[in-house]
Scaffold this active site. Structure first.
Site, short mmCIF file in Angstrom:
data_model
loop_
_atom_site.label_atom_id
_atom_site.label_comp_id
_atom_site.label_asym_id
_atom_site.label_seq_id
_atom_site.Cartn_x
_atom_site.Cartn_y
_atom_site.Cartn_z
N ILE A 36 0.81 -1.21 0.00
CA ILE A 36 0.00 0.00 0.00
C ILE A 36 0.86 1.27 0.00
O ILE A 36 0.39 2.34 -0.40
CB ILE A 36 -0.96 -0.03 1.22
CG1 ILE A 36 -2.15 0.88 0.99
CG2 ILE A 36 -0.23 0.33 2.51
CD1 ILE A 36 -3.28 0.66 1.98
N HIS A 110 5.65 -12.19 5.64
CA HIS A 110 5.54 -11.63 4.29
C HIS A 110 6.95 -11.37 3.78
O HIS A 110 7.83 -10.98 4.53
CB HIS A 110 4.73 -10.33 4.27
CG HIS A 110 5.19 -9.30 5.28
ND1 HIS A 110 4.91 -9.42 6.61
CD2 HIS A 110 5.89 -8.16 5.13
CE1 HIS A 110 5.41 -8.38 7.25
NE2 HIS A 110 6.04 -7.61 6.39
P1 AMP Z 1 7.02 -4.85 7.53
O1 AMP Z 1 7.65 -3.66 8.18
O2 AMP Z 1 8.01 -5.71 6.81
O3 AMP Z 1 6.14 -5.62 8.50
O4 AMP Z 1 6.12 -4.28 6.37
C1 AMP Z 1 4.74 -4.22 6.35
C2 AMP Z 1 4.34 -3.68 5.01
O5 AMP Z 1 2.95 -3.83 4.87
C3 AMP Z 1 4.66 -2.20 4.79
O6 AMP Z 1 5.51 -2.06 3.66
C4 AMP Z 1 3.28 -1.58 4.57
O7 AMP Z 1 3.31 -0.53 3.62
C5 AMP Z 1 2.48 -2.77 4.10
N1 AMP Z 1 1.06 -2.68 4.35
C6 AMP Z 1 0.43 -2.34 5.50
N2 AMP Z 1 -0.91 -2.40 5.33
C7 AMP Z 1 -1.13 -2.79 4.06
C8 AMP Z 1 -2.30 -3.03 3.28
N3 AMP Z 1 -3.53 -2.88 3.79
N4 AMP Z 1 -2.15 -3.43 2.00
C9 AMP Z 1 -0.92 -3.57 1.47
N5 AMP Z 1 0.22 -3.37 2.15
C10 AMP Z 1 0.12 -2.97 3.42
#
Ligand code: AMP
Length: 127
Positions: A36, A110
């Site tokens: 996002i 992820h």
């Molecule tokens: P991390 O710090 O590796 O846990 O990254 C989490 C990622 O999830 C970040 O890059 C956010 O931008 C992404 N993120 C959070 N909410 C969403 C969402 N609803 N859809 C897509 N990506 C998201």
């Protein structure tokens, strides 16, 4: 291994269809969707559908079928994005932020697949 999975995390809600996502690919065991807040022209997240917190959790406890699907999905996403050097692409980076030191925000495994620009050095110098 003693991971507690928080089923209220945002990716669990995406998997349950409670909030929307920009899906790139869905398979039997995985979902790939656009981040996002993209940090590169290509920024796709690949998650297993199972309740795994980290890569080590997944690699230790997931079934062979889940692990195979996850690995193949990453490969398919690289192919779809056109970033694979094996196909003339300019390359990419895979990141799995994990736990406190890894600054993991969402406690559902992820991997980030980033590409579309030169991504710089892997880490800034410590200090
Ligand atoms: P991390 O710090 O590796 O846990 O990254 C989490 C990622 O999830 C970040 O890059 C956010 O931008 C992404 N993120 C959070 N909410 C969403 C969402 N609803 N859809 C897509 N990506 C998201």
């Amino acid at each position: 291994m003693a991971y507690a999975y928080d089923d209220q995390n945002i990716f669990a809600k995406i998997l349950r269809g409670e909030i929307p996502n920009d899906t790139v690919l869905e398979t039997g065991h995985c979902l790939a969707f656009r981040d996002i807040a993209p940090q590169a022209p290509d920024h796709v997240l690949v998650i297993p559908k199972g309740a795994y917190v980290t890569y080590d959790h997944f690699a230790t406890e997931a079934s062979d079928a889940e692990i195979l699907d996850f690995a193949r999905t990453v490969g398919r996403i690289c192919d779809m994005l056109g970033v694979s050097p094996g196909d003339g692409g300019a390359g990419y980076r895979i990141i799995a932020n994990t736990g406190a030191n890894g600054v993991q925000d969402v406690p559902h495994l992820h991997v980030h697949i980033l590409g579309g620009r030169v991504l710089g050095r892997m880490l800034p110098k410590a200090g």
